[in-house]
Design a protein around this motif. Structure first.
Motif, short mmCIF file in Angstrom:
data_model
loop_
_atom_site.label_atom_id
_atom_site.label_comp_id
_atom_site.label_asym_id
_atom_site.label_seq_id
_atom_site.Cartn_x
_atom_site.Cartn_y
_atom_site.Cartn_z
N ASP A 42 39.13 23.45 55.66
CA ASP A 42 38.23 24.61 55.62
C ASP A 42 37.02 24.23 54.80
O ASP A 42 37.11 23.38 53.91
CB ASP A 42 38.92 25.83 55.01
CG ASP A 42 40.08 26.35 55.85
OD1 ASP A 42 39.82 26.80 56.98
OD2 ASP A 42 41.23 26.26 55.37
N ALA A 43 35.91 24.87 55.07
CA ALA A 43 34.70 24.58 54.31
C ALA A 43 34.92 24.92 52.83
O ALA A 43 35.32 26.05 52.51
CB ALA A 43 33.53 25.37 54.86
N PRO A 44 34.68 23.97 51.94
CA PRO A 44 34.83 24.28 50.51
C PRO A 44 33.85 25.36 50.07
O PRO A 44 32.74 25.45 50.58
CB PRO A 44 34.50 22.94 49.83
CG PRO A 44 34.68 21.90 50.89
CD PRO A 44 34.31 22.57 52.18
N VAL A 45 34.28 26.16 49.12
CA VAL A 45 33.38 27.11 48.48
C VAL A 45 32.55 26.35 47.46
O VAL A 45 33.10 25.73 46.54
CB VAL A 45 34.16 28.26 47.80
CG1 VAL A 45 33.20 29.19 47.07
CG2 VAL A 45 34.99 29.02 48.82
N VAL A 46 31.25 26.37 47.61
CA VAL A 46 30.38 25.61 46.70
C VAL A 46 30.17 26.44 45.44
O VAL A 46 29.33 27.34 45.38
CB VAL A 46 29.03 25.28 47.37
CG1 VAL A 46 28.11 24.54 46.39
CG2 VAL A 46 29.26 24.42 48.61
N ASP A 47 30.98 26.13 44.42
CA ASP A 47 30.94 26.91 43.18
C ASP A 47 31.01 26.03 41.93
O ASP A 47 31.09 26.53 40.82
CB ASP A 47 32.06 27.94 43.16
CG ASP A 47 33.45 27.33 43.37
OD1 ASP A 47 33.55 26.09 43.38
OD2 ASP A 47 34.42 28.09 43.54
N GLY A 48 31.01 24.70 42.13
CA GLY A 48 31.07 23.81 40.98
C GLY A 48 32.45 23.71 40.35
O GLY A 48 32.59 23.18 39.24
N ALA A 50 35.55 23.10 42.56
CA ALA A 50 36.32 22.18 43.40
C ALA A 50 37.81 22.45 43.32
O ALA A 50 38.63 21.54 43.10
CB ALA A 50 36.02 20.73 43.03
N ALA A 51 38.18 23.71 43.52
CA ALA A 51 39.58 24.10 43.43
C ALA A 51 40.35 23.84 44.71
O ALA A 51 41.58 23.90 44.72
CB ALA A 51 39.67 25.59 43.06
N GLU A 52 39.65 23.56 45.81
CA GLU A 52 40.32 23.40 47.10
C GLU A 52 41.19 22.14 47.12
O GLU A 52 40.82 21.09 46.59
CB GLU A 52 39.29 23.31 48.23
CG GLU A 52 38.49 24.59 48.44
CD GLU A 52 37.31 24.71 47.51
OE1 GLU A 52 36.60 25.73 47.58
OE2 GLU A 52 37.09 23.78 46.69
N ASP A 53 42.34 22.23 47.79
CA ASP A 53 43.24 21.08 47.91
C ASP A 53 42.58 19.91 48.64
O ASP A 53 42.93 18.75 48.39
CB ASP A 53 44.51 21.50 48.65
CG ASP A 53 45.41 22.41 47.82
OD1 ASP A 53 45.28 22.39 46.58
OD2 ASP A 53 46.24 23.12 48.42
N ASP A 54 41.64 20.20 49.56
CA ASP A 54 40.99 19.12 50.31
C ASP A 54 40.32 18.12 49.40
O ASP A 54 40.26 16.92 49.73
CB ASP A 54 39.96 19.71 51.28
CG ASP A 54 40.61 20.35 52.49
OD1 ASP A 54 41.54 19.74 53.05
OD2 ASP A 54 40.19 21.45 52.87
#
Length: 251
Positions: A42-48, A50-54
């Motif tokens: 899924d597209a990462p949320v750009v928030d500085g 980087a919590a996504e597992d990807d």
């Protein structure tokens, strides 16, 4: 403009600069030696953050090549990055250890390279061409306030803030930059109706990351990149995409 003598000597230095580049693309049938970007589920949320597992599936690459300035300590600067992609965007996560962040130029189009800034170099089709005054490649200088700057085909400096979504977080002396780039090819027209490139697996792009570090002056004191550039003049990326590394998108 910065170091215009680079353009004069570019024909002499370009081949030397990239001949033995460890991130150059191998010949067909051999192992790819460049950077690898896994596809994000899924597209990462750009928030500085980087919590996504990807992001855990992407490899860290160092920013450790001194292009300009004097030797530095690990406490003064340390950098690394990783890359993901979706069909719509290229995502770059950069972790910078820097003991002092400086932004002394209020006009984003003036001496932007002399402040602390992240620089991301993208060559959509790995043309490896001269791109100083055209859009065959981009050298995005991203300021602490998120302004993204490069030189246009009119030889003027412009903001390209609509090309990249950026957020950064700082804890102590560690800053995490998270960026999502729309990718444009060489047909891009500034101010025109441009359609970003749709990304796909096995695409190979020209790519590298750098950081301008300014601690105690109104000029950058160090310029540190991710690619080894041969020869005495290493400030070539803003002119010559031939010194970029190679980035492969994988599924």
């Amino acid at each position: 403009m910065r170091y215009l003598f680079v353009f004069i000597v570019i024909g002499l230095t370009a081949g030397l600069a990239c001949k033995d580049n460890p991130t150059e693309t191998e010949k067909p049938g051999t192992t790819f030696k460049g950077y690898i970007a896994p596809k994000a589920s899924d597209a990462p949320v750009v928030d500085g953050v980087a919590a996504e597992d990807d992001w855990n599936n992407a490899e860290w690459y160092p920013i450790d090549q001194l292009w300009l300035g004097n030797a530095y300590t690990q406490n003064d600067f340390n950098g690394r990055f990783k890359v993901l992609w979706t069909e719509q965007k290229l995502y770059v996560l950069v972790e910078i250890t820097d003991d002092k962040l400086t932004d002394s130029h209020s006009d984003p189009l003036v001496n932007y390279w002399d402040d602390d800034c992240l620089e991301v170099f993208i060559d959509e089709d790995k043309s490896a061409d001269i791109h100083q005054y055209n859009y065959s490649a981009f050298a995005y200088h991203i300021a602490l306030n998120y302004n993204a700057v490069d030189i246009g085909s009119d030889r003027q400096v412009h903001l390209f803030n609509d090309h990249v979504d950026v957020k950064r977080t700082t804890t102590g002396n560690i800053t995490v930059w998270e960026c999502g780039f729309l990718i444009y090819d060489e047909t891009f027209v500034y101010g025109g109706d441009n359609t970003p490139v749709t990304l796909s697996a096995d695409k190979i792009m020209g790519f590298m990351v750098a950081y301008c570090d300014s601690d105690n002056s109104t000029s950058r004191e160090n310029f540190i990149g991710s690619v080894e550039i041969k020869g005495n003049d290493k400030n070539l990326g803003w002119v010559n995409a031939g010194v970029f590394g190679s980035l492969k998108l994988v599924d």
